[in-house]
Design an enzyme around this catalytic site. Structure first.
Site, PDB file in Angstrom:
ATOM      1  N   HIS A   1      -9.348 -17.681  -5.109  1.00 44.65           N
ATOM      2  CA  HIS A   1      -8.815 -18.560  -4.059  1.00 44.65           C
ATOM      3  C   HIS A   1      -9.384 -18.098  -2.721  1.00 44.65           C
ATOM      4  O   HIS A   1      -9.411 -16.915  -2.432  1.00 44.65           O
ATOM      5  CB  HIS A   1      -7.283 -18.456  -4.044  1.00 44.65           C
ATOM      6  CG  HIS A   1      -6.625 -19.461  -3.168  1.00 44.65           C
ATOM      7  ND1 HIS A   1      -6.607 -19.366  -1.793  1.00 44.65           N
ATOM      8  CD2 HIS A   1      -5.972 -20.612  -3.471  1.00 44.65           C
ATOM      9  CE1 HIS A   1      -5.952 -20.404  -1.286  1.00 44.65           C
ATOM     10  NE2 HIS A   1      -5.565 -21.182  -2.283  1.00 44.65           N
TER      11      HIS A   1
ATOM     12  N   CYS B   1     -10.078 -24.688  -2.728  1.00 46.75           N
ATOM     13  CA  CYS B   1      -8.885 -25.076  -1.979  1.00 46.75           C
ATOM     14  C   CYS B   1      -9.356 -25.757  -0.701  1.00 46.75           C
ATOM     15  O   CYS B   1      -9.842 -25.100   0.225  1.00 46.75           O
ATOM     16  CB  CYS B   1      -8.021 -23.852  -1.670  1.00 46.75           C
ATOM     17  SG  CYS B   1      -6.570 -24.302  -0.691  1.00 46.75           S
TER      18      CYS B   1
ATOM     19  N   HIS C   1      -7.510 -27.131  -5.496  1.00 40.70           N
ATOM     20  CA  HIS C   1      -6.274 -27.393  -4.746  1.00 40.70           C
ATOM     21  C   HIS C   1      -6.646 -28.455  -3.728  1.00 40.70           C
ATOM     22  O   HIS C   1      -7.464 -28.192  -2.848  1.00 40.70           O
ATOM     23  CB  HIS C   1      -5.839 -26.146  -3.967  1.00 40.70           C
ATOM     24  CG  HIS C   1      -5.271 -25.054  -4.810  1.00 40.70           C
ATOM     25  ND1 HIS C   1      -4.885 -23.849  -4.279  1.00 40.70           N
ATOM     26  CD2 HIS C   1      -4.988 -24.989  -6.132  1.00 40.70           C
ATOM     27  CE1 HIS C   1      -4.391 -23.074  -5.254  1.00 40.70           C
ATOM     28  NE2 HIS C   1      -4.454 -23.752  -6.383  1.00 40.70           N
TER      29      HIS C   1
ATOM     30  N   ASP D   1      -1.748 -29.844  -3.376  1.00 44.40           N
ATOM     31  CA  ASP D   1      -1.348 -28.576  -2.771  1.00 44.40           C
ATOM     32  C   ASP D   1      -0.224 -28.855  -1.794  1.00 44.40           C
ATOM     33  O   ASP D   1       0.378 -29.930  -1.832  1.00 44.40           O
ATOM     34  CB  ASP D   1      -2.574 -27.922  -2.137  1.00 44.40           C
ATOM     35  CG  ASP D   1      -2.444 -26.422  -2.028  1.00 44.40           C
ATOM     36  OD1 ASP D   1      -1.444 -25.871  -2.512  1.00 44.40           O
ATOM     37  OD2 ASP D   1      -3.341 -25.793  -1.446  1.00 44.40           O
ATOM     38  N   HIS D   2       0.023 -27.904  -0.926  1.00 47.54           N
ATOM     39  CA  HIS D   2       1.174 -27.994  -0.015  1.00 47.54           C
ATOM     40  C   HIS D   2       1.505 -29.413   0.402  1.00 47.54           C
ATOM     41  O   HIS D   2       0.668 -30.114   0.963  1.00 47.54           O
ATOM     42  CB  HIS D   2       0.885 -27.223   1.278  1.00 47.54           C
ATOM     43  CG  HIS D   2       0.468 -25.821   1.027  1.00 47.54           C
ATOM     44  ND1 HIS D   2       0.013 -25.007   2.018  1.00 47.54           N
ATOM     45  CD2 HIS D   2       0.442 -25.092  -0.116  1.00 47.54           C
ATOM     46  CE1 HIS D   2      -0.277 -23.821   1.498  1.00 47.54           C
ATOM     47  NE2 HIS D   2      -0.032 -23.858   0.194  1.00 47.54           N
TER      48      HIS D   2
ATOM     49  N   TYR E   1       6.086 -26.660  -1.011  1.00 44.36           N
ATOM     50  CA  TYR E   1       6.253 -26.872  -2.453  1.00 44.36           C
ATOM     51  C   TYR E   1       7.486 -27.685  -2.830  1.00 44.36           C
ATOM     52  O   TYR E   1       8.123 -27.438  -3.847  1.00 44.36           O
ATOM     53  CB  TYR E   1       6.235 -25.511  -3.176  1.00 44.36           C
ATOM     54  CG  TYR E   1       4.847 -24.924  -3.178  1.00 44.36           C
ATOM     55  CD1 TYR E   1       3.897 -25.365  -4.088  1.00 44.36           C
ATOM     56  CD2 TYR E   1       4.465 -23.983  -2.230  1.00 44.36           C
ATOM     57  CE1 TYR E   1       2.602 -24.868  -4.071  1.00 44.36           C
ATOM     58  CE2 TYR E   1       3.163 -23.479  -2.213  1.00 44.36           C
ATOM     59  CZ  TYR E   1       2.244 -23.927  -3.139  1.00 44.36           C
ATOM     60  OH  TYR E   1       0.958 -23.451  -3.124  1.00 44.36           O
TER      61      TYR E   1
END
Ligand code: DNO
Length: 346
Positions: free
Chosen positions: A196, A234, A263, A309-310, A323
């Site tokens: 990551h 990501c 991500h 993702d977020h 999340y």
């Protein structure tokens, strides 16, 4: 692609059944959370996670993360013992059907933000990073949202001090030392490692960061050429770095067969310094062109795991920052659309 969703195990407030109800959802991305970093994961814990996900009709093919002990990153102390444990953990997750392991090599902190509840104009909240707020933080008296409980103040100061003598080059060499020992195990048991990127992709508090841009990735892949040494693309992490061309990176590393996991999220650059705010997933909401990124992946043969993702906290949800269920669900729907079009029209 295989669409997945991060799930924090039995303590997650989001039921597996809700995750399963998201269209085209194949599985969860999870981990064993109750074992100290560096220690071995038990077969029982993994079997339980697997059983729970399987009962919900979901797969468990991606682990995020098997965390890397600071001794490995610093190249000191019990690093060889922790690497041996890491290899055992890789074998254990493989026995339970895991194909990809996401990890990071960021010293001390993983992601870093200055606000976990940044209020957006529409009433939603999201994670954000403000350059102005960051420069006000005193590294000798650190209080950081999301990290306050991870270390005692003494532990944190000890770690920051220990890293003062570690250069970028040393940290990189320690990563290679680690990979040279774990990648043969991955090859033997069919696991792909997916590093990551640094989030945000620059040094913080004088701590070296080494996976922030294309040059860093080239250096990493040249040093350990096996494709089991791969990437979590990501978009939000790389995308906070304005010099990163994510579309180009997506195309290049997908073509090399190194993008094992993506991500997908958007960020909005909010000033002419480093500040950014996490937004909804759509291109129109942020600074990244999500459609071009997905197209670049698909056109270059990407067939790996993806997750929204977020997300923001929307619709009154008070979810774990980044999340919650709703906005990640919206992100998943959007990602499905992007991939369907890209795959049909490529
Ligand atoms: C943040 C996540 C990261 C990621 C780790 C992987 O929300 O994307 O914490 O899980 O960097 O080791």
């Amino acid at each position: 692609m295989k669409l997945t969703f991060r799930w924090y195990g039995e303590k997650d407030s989001i039921p597996l059944q809700y995750i399963k109800q998201i269209p085209n959802m194949s599985g969860v991305v999870t981990a064993v959370y109750d074992v100290p970093v560096g220690e071995k994961w038990s077969d029982e814990s993994l079997a339980k996670l697997k059983q729970l996900t399987q009962d919900a009709g979901l797969e468990m093919e991606v682990i995020e993360s098997i965390p890397v002990h600071e001794d490995i990153k610093m190249g000191c102390g019990k690093r060889d013992e922790y690497i041996a444990n890491y290899c055992e953990n890789l074998r254990a997750v493989a026995r339970h059907g895991v194909k990809v392991v996401c990890y990071n090599f960021m010293p001390v902190f993983d992601w870093l933000r200055t606000d976990m509840y940044h209020k957006n104009g529409d009433g939603s909240t999201s994670l954000s990073y403000s350059y102005e707020d960051f420069i006000k933080v005193d590294p000798n008296n650190l209080h950081l949202p999301g990290w306050d409980e991870s270390y005692t103040p003494e532990e944190l100061q000890g770690l920051l001090k220990a890293y003062k003598s570690i250069s970028h080059e040393q940290l990189f060499n320690n990563l290679i030392y680690f990979l040279e020992r774990i990648i043969p195990v991955c090859e033997e048991c069919g696991i792909n490692m997916a590093i990551h990127p640094d989030d945000p992709p620059w040094d913080v508090f004088g701590l070296p960061r080494i996976i922030s841009c294309e040059d860093d990735l080239d250096k990493l892949f040249n040093a350990v050429p096996s494709t089991a040494n791969g990437l979590t693309l990501c978009t939000g992490s790389f995308g906070a770095g304005r010099g990163n061309d994510i579309v180009k990176m997506a195309a290049k590393y997908a073509a090399q067969g190194r993008v094992h996991f993506a991500h997908l999220r958007n960020v909005l650059w909010t000033d002419d310094k480093d500040s950014f705010c996490e937004t909804g997933h759509c291109s129109v909401d942020g600074s990244l062109d999500m459609a071009q990124i997905v197209l670049a992946l698909v056109k270059n043969g990407f067939n790996g795991y993806v997750r929204p993702d977020h997300g923001r906290n929307v619709w009154g949800e008070d979810g774990k920052p980044g999340y919650g269920l709703y906005d990640r669900g919206l992100g998943a729907a959007y990602i499905n659309g992007l991939f369907e079009v890209a795959e049909k029209l490529k």
